[in-house]
Write a protein that holds these residues in place. Sequence first.
Motif, PDB file in Angstrom:
ATOM      1  N   LEU A 149      32.864  16.412  52.786  1.00  0.00           N
ATOM      2  CA  LEU A 149      33.672  15.926  51.370  1.00  0.00           C
ATOM      3  C   LEU A 149      33.936  17.464  50.695  1.00  0.00           C
ATOM      4  O   LEU A 149      33.060  17.976  50.254  1.00  0.00           O
ATOM      5  N   HIS A 150      35.264  17.974  50.687  1.00  0.00           N
ATOM      6  CA  HIS A 150      35.536  19.277  50.444  1.00  0.00           C
ATOM      7  C   HIS A 150      36.254  19.256  49.047  1.00  0.00           C
ATOM      8  O   HIS A 150      36.108  20.147  48.049  1.00  0.00           O
ATOM      9  N   TRP A 151      37.345  18.099  48.797  1.00  0.00           N
ATOM     10  CA  TRP A 151      38.311  18.427  47.594  1.00  0.00           C
ATOM     11  C   TRP A 151      38.109  16.991  47.125  1.00  0.00           C
ATOM     12  O   TRP A 151      38.060  15.890  47.950  1.00  0.00           O
ATOM     13  N   MET A 165      30.928  19.179  41.487  1.00  0.00           N
ATOM     14  CA  MET A 165      30.189  18.404  42.030  1.00  0.00           C
ATOM     15  C   MET A 165      30.850  16.992  42.460  1.00  0.00           C
ATOM     16  O   MET A 165      32.008  16.805  42.112  1.00  0.00           O
ATOM     17  N   ALA A 166      30.595  16.407  43.429  1.00  0.00           N
ATOM     18  CA  ALA A 166      31.152  14.833  43.782  1.00  0.00           C
ATOM     19  C   ALA A 166      31.356  14.003  42.630  1.00  0.00           C
ATOM     20  O   ALA A 166      30.560  14.206  41.519  1.00  0.00           O
ATOM     21  N   TYR A 193      28.644  17.085  50.049  1.00  0.00           N
ATOM     22  CA  TYR A 193      29.722  17.977  49.182  1.00  0.00           C
ATOM     23  C   TYR A 193      29.802  19.293  49.381  1.00  0.00           C
ATOM     24  O   TYR A 193      28.804  20.024  49.602  1.00  0.00           O
ATOM     25  N   ASN A 194      30.824  20.056  49.399  1.00  0.00           N
ATOM     26  CA  ASN A 194      31.022  21.288  49.848  1.00  0.00           C
ATOM     27  C   ASN A 194      30.374  22.278  49.069  1.00  0.00           C
ATOM     28  O   ASN A 194      29.239  22.771  49.840  1.00  0.00           O
ATOM     29  N   GLU A 195      30.458  22.796  48.000  1.00  0.00           N
ATOM     30  CA  GLU A 195      30.011  23.707  47.389  1.00  0.00           C
ATOM     31  C   GLU A 195      29.708  23.257  45.603  1.00  0.00           C
ATOM     32  O   GLU A 195      30.383  23.535  44.790  1.00  0.00           O
ATOM     33  N   VAL A 237      23.175  18.449  53.330  1.00  0.00           N
ATOM     34  CA  VAL A 237      23.160  18.424  51.970  1.00  0.00           C
ATOM     35  C   VAL A 237      23.225  20.131  51.319  1.00  0.00           C
ATOM     36  O   VAL A 237      22.294  20.776  51.670  1.00  0.00           O
ATOM     37  N   GLY A 238      24.253  20.582  50.583  1.00  0.00           N
ATOM     38  CA  GLY A 238      24.562  21.798  50.360  1.00  0.00           C
ATOM     39  C   GLY A 238      23.630  22.026  48.985  1.00  0.00           C
ATOM     40  O   GLY A 238      23.556  21.464  48.189  1.00  0.00           O
TER      41      GLY A 238
END
Length: 613
Positions: A149-151, A165-166, A193-195, A237-238
């Motif tokens: 999930l990036h955007w 965040m998400a 979630y990406n970053e 999980v980032g």
Amino acid sequence: MLGKRLTKLRALALASAVLVGSGGLVTTASALSSSSAGAATTPVVSVSVVGNHIVNGSGQVIRLLGANRSGTEYACSQGWGLFDGPNTAASVAAMKTWDINSIRVPLNEDCWLGINGVNAAYSGANYQSAIANYVSVLQAAGIVPILDLHWNAPGTTLASSQQLMADADHSPAFWTSVATAYKSNPGVIFDLYNEPHDISWSCWLNGCTTSGGWVSAGMQQLVNAVRATGATQPIMVGGLNWGGDLSDSSGNWLQFEPNDPLHQLIASVHIYNFSQYNTVASWNSTIAPTAAVVPVVTGEMGENDCNTTFINQYMAWADSQGVSYLGWAWDSTGSGWSCGSGPALIADYTGTPSPFGIGLQQHLLALAGGGSPGTGGTAVPAPNVALSTSSVAFPSTQVGKTASASVTVTNTGNAALTVQSASISGANASDFAVSSNTCNATAAGSTCSLGVTFTPSASGSRAASLSLSDGAVSSPQVISLSGTATAPPTPTPSPTPVGSGSVSLSYQVTNSWGSGLQAAIVITNTGTTTIGSATSPWVLKFALPSNEAVYSLWNATGTYATSGANLNVTATAPSWQQTLAPGQSWTVGYVTGNGIAAPTACTFNGVSCSFAK
């Protein structure tokens, strides 16, 4: 990286030019298979988590080594396509020439869910079908897809970039849908979630109201959403700070690790030359401790100087730690990406490396030269552990004395073994200690040893467990520790002169527990004259450590005063026993907490004395 984080705006004229160009670019749903999301052909890859390793369907330890395929996070919401560049079998075959075994696919939550005004041609069922087909193509080539999930965006805002965040509005629904689509596919990994950035660890785990005023979803909520579908796949999980932080002064990934009942979590970290943590020392202090407990995948890796110096250093370090890594990004400088600000790994979609990408290409091919990559991930050499014993029983040991033992560890694997930690837990953990550890980079076929000591603090049976954390598949290994403690002998006390008489004093522990004890001091008049009187009763003084507390004292009147490191205890004869006749004994008892030390600095009626034990 700034170039990566900014929305990749493209004019429709440029989009049209790309559509008619060569390279087999598929950009519309009509050009894709009509299969539903997740309805891929039988995957040839399978991955799961065992301890701090990722294993394939054959149980081999593998690392995920590959790249990110950017485009599916922005092309759809910008309204000009589904992919940025080809998504064909030929384009995936080019990836295999680098010996890539994993591709991370960034997704857009609005495009997947078909919400917030995204063109229907590039969203909902059409978007899901395109992703499903690409997953099938990757898996047919033996590549592990990671769906990321990036955007995203809250409410009715179009998902045109990544957020802090998400979001609670859509992200749980996104993962419910994705996990439902792929729950029967054992070769897919979910990257929640990406970053995450500019939030606390607590918000990261449980969600919060963000600085933008909208409510975020926490990692725990997203894990729950995936597992509620019945999906069992590994979940990445980032960390915080744009994904680059697994440990800082405010907390760490392991401390806030979400609860996964299946124990299939992977820690994800993003590493660039401009990241917060970009040195070997920082990786040793932040990534290595996490990798000792759970698998770590470097979800993104790169540098913004169109060079290879930084990633070469990081890949060498990651190889030594068993950490996986994916370069950013498998997108071409020939189609508008930059070698530096992308950074782009390739010059074209046949796999020609950019001056940056050549570092990853050559490194992966060098690793592959040491053995066959196999299906579903590159099998890497790994240590294995054989212990000389699974339990250590110490001989009977007197309280306060020390017994020693050792455990021999044999590395039966095909890579060096390092025992990163040897920890003791259990009911009587404080009675046991690791005294030595020679298991540092123990070569395959070699042995090393761990020294263990037993110093009982109380009599009776004592037990604990020794847990070894290392690079073996079977990590952690657990060794049971046990021993029997005996009370020390009670010597005959030497009389203490008191005026014209003398006394002997003995000290014994009558009961004990982890943080305290009950003790008795026996005072015996060994002289020929009476000690003490109604006007001058006998007085016993002794010292305990200042951190120790006396909860109660009987058969005397107790007073207490702290002086430096000592708690000075004064026990004055009670009104009903102010004298001790020749041969008479009197017992003063007390209970302590927060410590079990024996008394010191004894005086009786002002004369120095000592305790027999």
